[in-house]
Scaffold this active site. Structure first.
Site, short mmCIF file in Angstrom:
data_model
loop_
_atom_site.label_atom_id
_atom_site.label_comp_id
_atom_site.label_asym_id
_atom_site.label_seq_id
_atom_site.Cartn_x
_atom_site.Cartn_y
_atom_site.Cartn_z
N HIS A 58 31.94 -60.10 -18.36
CA HIS A 58 31.00 -61.19 -18.69
C HIS A 58 31.13 -62.32 -17.67
CE1 HIS A 58 29.10 -63.57 -22.29
NE2 HIS A 58 28.47 -63.80 -21.14
N ASP A 303 33.18 -65.21 -19.82
CA ASP A 303 31.86 -65.87 -19.83
C ASP A 303 31.84 -66.96 -18.76
OD1 ASP A 303 29.28 -66.62 -20.40
OD2 ASP A 303 29.75 -67.59 -22.31
#
Length: 423
Positions: A58, A303
């Site tokens: 991610h 992320d």
């Protein structure tokens, strides 16, 4: 290629279930029997840990479209410094990676500028609008390893069903940002005590949990892999735990920031505490940690979301969501999970290696002889304060500047080549 002999290291390999002191050889870019090396460079790694290189499923590289915040080159340099040897590049670039040409451009750029393996992810829908399915077959042919509309969630359940069916046909896992837009609309932080005290619009936990429940039902019906990105609530953990017990093909990831921070941090009005999903309550934070420890959440991902200083230097309501995380992930997780006594090191490494490899369908991701020499060397005893000014990333949007941690990435090898040396 140069040969290396990694001597006297603590070798930790989750897939082979080994944690012992020994030597490891590298020859022709592969893991080799130390006894077969001819004239290696010897690295005495006494006191260090050698493990398979981390995989981050991610990551936002921002190229094309926002190269002021990050590029493929700087993102890969940051990944190497964080011990990541492979990263999955999210498709929410400008323009979005919803066609074969965009994927081919990313692959060519990564081949030219990257120092780690960049694995392309393609969009689920055209331009991530959630209206029409992207050309999944041509994306697969172009080399994508997964599908995602990251940052957005398909609200049309029938469309999502068709996407999952096509993803199954082409053997591509779904990586889904789970968010019901109607329940989250206008929110800038977690809906709870602190949103009330601060007078800010809240994002309900139900916005995430509703879509996780939807995805579980679709995964059960279609019998295909749906991976839940950045799981952040206690309710989401409970749904995921029950589904996995029943053998449904779902998985989840946790981010370092959702395991180390809570919504109370927002009281400082620092926009580096603004992310989506938002920082949740202490109860949610502990539930996510418990899920990582017991394996309900099998993946830790960053992320990594770079933004320029200017973009974040605005009122909290107007700031973009997201923080960077590649260069702090291991140190934060090791401090929070291993140094605290919550879980053994081999399990943390598993969440950063075999867990993501399983989602992506990568077989035999280990330090077995003959495998690619994608390796991280860790100094698990080193204490230091995080200094964003030393980051390889272009961006500095992190709330962890000055935070004291224990455990640091010392070296990273990709295909037998040293791409980072921080010893």
């Amino acid at each position: 290629m140069k040969e290396y002999l990694l001597k006297n290291a603590r070798i930790v390999d989750p897939l082979q279930k080994t944690d012992s002191t020994g030597d490891l050889g590298i020859a022709d870019g592969k893991i080799s029997d130390p006894g077969k090396l001819s004239d290696p460079e010897v690295l005495d790694l006494k006191g260090m840990v050698v493990a398979p290189g981390f995989i981050d499923i991610h990551v936002h590289l921002r190229q094309p479209g926002n190269t002021n915040a990050e590029t493929v080159k700087t993102g890969c340099m940051a990944a190497a410094a964080g011990g990541f040897t492979s990263i999955v590049a999210m498709p929410n670039t400008k323009p979005a990676a919803d066609n074969a040409g965009a994927i081919e451009l990313l692959r060519a750029t990564a081949a030219r500028d990257g120092v780690v393996r960049v694995l392309p992810c393609g969009c689920m829908t055209n331009a991530q609008k959630g209206e029409e399915m992207a050309p999944i077959g041509s994306l697969k042919s172009a080399g994508v390893v997964a599908l995602s509309d990251d940052g957005r969630c398909i609200q049309d359940h029938a469309l999502m069903r068709h996407v999952v069916e096509y993803a199954k046909y082409f053997q591509l896992p779904i990586l889904d940002h789970c968010e019901d837009v109607a329940l989250a609309a206008g929110g800038v932080m977690h809906e709870g005590k602190w949103s009330v005290l601060l007078g800010m619009n809240g994002i309900s936990s139900a916005s995430e949990e509703l879509m996780i429940a939807r995805n579980i039902l679709l995964a059960r019906q279609i019998r295909w892999k749906i991976h839940m990105q950045h799981v952040s609530t206690k309710g989401s953990v409970e749904l995921l735990r029950e589904a996995r017990k029943r053998g449904i093909m779902v998985s989840g990831e946790a981010t370092p920031h959702h395991m180390t921070l809570t919504d109370e941090c927002v009281k400082h009005f620092d926009t580096n505490y603004k992310m989506n999903p938002p920082l949740r309550s202490e109860e949610d934070r502990l539930a996510v940690i418990d899920a990582v420890v017991d394996g309900t959440i099998s993946v830790i991902a960053t992320d990594h979301a770079p933004h320029t200083k200017t973009a974040k230097l605005v009122e909290f309501d107007n700031a973009p969501f997201g923080i960077i995380g590649l260069e702090t992930a291991f140190s934060l997780c090791h401090t929070e999970l291993v140094a605290s006594g919550r879980m053994p090191l081999i399990d943390l490494i598993s969440r950063m290696t075999t867990g993501p490899a399983e989602v992506l369908g990568i077989q035999n991701y280990s330090l077995a002889e003959g495998n690619d020499a994608d390796i991280v060397v860790l100094d698990v005893d080193q204490k230091y304060a995080i200094d964003p000014d030393r980051f390889r990333s272009k961006a500095r949007n992190t709330p962890f500047g000055g935070r004291e941690v224990v455990g640091r990435v010392a070296m990273t090898f990709v295909g037998g080549k040293p791409v980072y040396d921080g010893r």
